[in-house]
Design a protein around this motif. Sequence first.
Motif, PDB file in Angstrom:
ATOM      1  N   ARG A 208     -28.157  -8.453  18.118  1.00  0.00           N
ATOM      2  CA  ARG A 208     -28.674  -8.323  16.757  1.00  0.00           C
ATOM      3  C   ARG A 208     -29.859  -9.258  16.510  1.00  0.00           C
ATOM      4  O   ARG A 208     -30.781  -8.918  15.763  1.00  0.00           O
ATOM      5  N   GLU A 209     -29.811 -10.434  17.130  1.00  0.00           N
ATOM      6  CA  GLU A 209     -30.929 -11.374  16.996  1.00  0.00           C
ATOM      7  C   GLU A 209     -32.211 -10.759  17.535  1.00  0.00           C
ATOM      8  O   GLU A 209     -33.287 -10.902  16.939  1.00  0.00           O
ATOM      9  N   LEU A 210     -32.104 -10.046  18.654  1.00  0.00           N
ATOM     10  CA  LEU A 210     -33.270  -9.362  19.207  1.00  0.00           C
ATOM     11  C   LEU A 210     -33.781  -8.302  18.234  1.00  0.00           C
ATOM     12  O   LEU A 210     -34.989  -8.182  18.001  1.00  0.00           O
ATOM     13  N   GLY A 211     -32.857  -7.540  17.648  1.00  0.00           N
ATOM     14  CA  GLY A 211     -33.246  -6.514  16.684  1.00  0.00           C
ATOM     15  C   GLY A 211     -33.948  -7.089  15.470  1.00  0.00           C
ATOM     16  O   GLY A 211     -34.904  -6.499  14.937  1.00  0.00           O
ATOM     17  N   TYR A 254     -32.136 -19.326  11.449  1.00  0.00           N
ATOM     18  CA  TYR A 254     -33.458 -19.957  11.522  1.00  0.00           C
ATOM     19  C   TYR A 254     -34.539 -18.904  11.763  1.00  0.00           C
ATOM     20  O   TYR A 254     -35.579 -18.892  11.094  1.00  0.00           O
ATOM     21  N   ASN A 255     -34.287 -18.024  12.720  1.00  0.00           N
ATOM     22  CA  ASN A 255     -35.301 -17.019  13.075  1.00  0.00           C
ATOM     23  C   ASN A 255     -35.555 -16.034  11.937  1.00  0.00           C
ATOM     24  O   ASN A 255     -36.682 -15.576  11.746  1.00  0.00           O
ATOM     25  N   LYS A 256     -34.493 -15.701  11.187  1.00  0.00           N
ATOM     26  CA  LYS A 256     -34.672 -14.810  10.035  1.00  0.00           C
ATOM     27  C   LYS A 256     -35.471 -15.514   8.935  1.00  0.00           C
ATOM     28  O   LYS A 256     -36.371 -14.913   8.329  1.00  0.00           O
ATOM     29  N   ILE A 261     -40.828 -13.983  15.746  1.00  0.00           N
ATOM     30  CA  ILE A 261     -41.017 -12.766  16.540  1.00  0.00           C
ATOM     31  C   ILE A 261     -40.784 -13.051  18.027  1.00  0.00           C
ATOM     32  O   ILE A 261     -39.965 -12.417  18.679  1.00  0.00           O
ATOM     33  N   ARG A 262     -41.485 -14.015  18.537  1.00  0.00           N
ATOM     34  CA  ARG A 262     -41.477 -14.296  19.982  1.00  0.00           C
ATOM     35  C   ARG A 262     -40.800 -15.638  20.257  1.00  0.00           C
ATOM     36  O   ARG A 262     -41.312 -16.681  19.827  1.00  0.00           O
ATOM     37  N   ILE A 263     -39.680 -15.618  20.943  1.00  0.00           N
ATOM     38  CA  ILE A 263     -38.947 -16.856  21.221  1.00  0.00           C
ATOM     39  C   ILE A 263     -39.452 -17.471  22.526  1.00  0.00           C
ATOM     40  O   ILE A 263     -40.076 -16.814  23.348  1.00  0.00           O
ATOM     41  N   ALA A 264     -39.176 -18.766  22.700  1.00  0.00           N
ATOM     42  CA  ALA A 264     -39.679 -19.494  23.856  1.00  0.00           C
ATOM     43  C   ALA A 264     -38.869 -19.225  25.120  1.00  0.00           C
ATOM     44  O   ALA A 264     -39.432 -19.131  26.216  1.00  0.00           O
ATOM     45  N   ASN A 265     -37.566 -19.073  24.969  1.00  0.00           N
ATOM     46  CA  ASN A 265     -36.673 -18.945  26.126  1.00  0.00           C
ATOM     47  C   ASN A 265     -36.245 -17.494  26.306  1.00  0.00           C
ATOM     48  O   ASN A 265     -35.105 -17.111  26.067  1.00  0.00           O
ATOM     49  N   GLY A 266     -37.204 -16.663  26.716  1.00  0.00           N
ATOM     50  CA  GLY A 266     -36.938 -15.255  26.891  1.00  0.00           C
ATOM     51  C   GLY A 266     -37.357 -14.783  28.281  1.00  0.00           C
ATOM     52  O   GLY A 266     -37.136 -15.482  29.268  1.00  0.00           O
ATOM     53  N   ILE A 267     -37.959 -13.599  28.351  1.00  0.00           N
ATOM     54  CA  ILE A 267     -38.435 -13.080  29.632  1.00  0.00           C
ATOM     55  C   ILE A 267     -39.436 -14.042  30.247  1.00  0.00           C
ATOM     56  O   ILE A 267     -39.359 -14.382  31.428  1.00  0.00           O
TER      57      ILE A 267
END
Length: 270
Positions: A208-211, A254-256, A261-267
Amino acid sequence: MKLSVIVSTYNSEEWLAKVLEGYCNQSESDFELVIADDGSSAQTQALVNSYASQFRHPIVHVWQEDNGFQKCKILNKAILEAHSEYLLFTDGDCIPRTDFVAQHLKYKKKGHFLSGGYFKLPLSISKEITFENIKQQDCFSMFWLLQKGMSFSFKLSKLVQHSFFAQFMNGITPTKKTFNGHNTSCFKKDLLAVNGFNEAMKYGGLDRELGERLNHYGIVAKQIRYAAICLHLEHSRAYFSEAERKKNTAIRDYNKKHKVIRIANGIEKL
């Protein structure tokens, strides 16, 4: 190919075999399976290999060492390994109805992700489902489920296979349109734009966080809860942690609040 189905799994060969049978019986065959394997034993590899000849495209088995619950990490790896521009996310405990892939392709739309749901089964019926039941689609019949001891409820209406009914129910359901890891599809480029799944998160709300970040990016959720159906097989959740759930909730809040949009610890690790 038209679509890549990313299936997450971890040491659950009995359920995964039934899920793979479900994908062997899809009305649409032009898709690839990408198994996102969070550290399973060699038994899962053997099972995947046994199905290699059953699909139009080679199965992609993405594996990482078992180091606790790292679903976000293995899903990010699977996204990069997928060959299609359109990705369908599901779990290794969700048997797809024969039109599952076709429905996701039918409703896919640029600027959107598709939000599906599931019909949850008790453990007794989960175990009783056979490959033949999957091939004949018996297990998607409300009458078959009732005969097997399923309690009657309005939720059984999810299994009504009628396009007009599905459209009507998708329009009136109060269920929120969220990114559900067991039944959601979207364009790969949109996932890359938000940097994929947040690897700072463990079990609890990671999908859901990704969505929510896709929403911040301008990608709109479309409801297909009654159109694309899968059966959720019951299992234990030894990986659940109340402390991790609270941590995940704080990340989402926090993100909401900050429209991240773009998190640091992703792909990519920024």
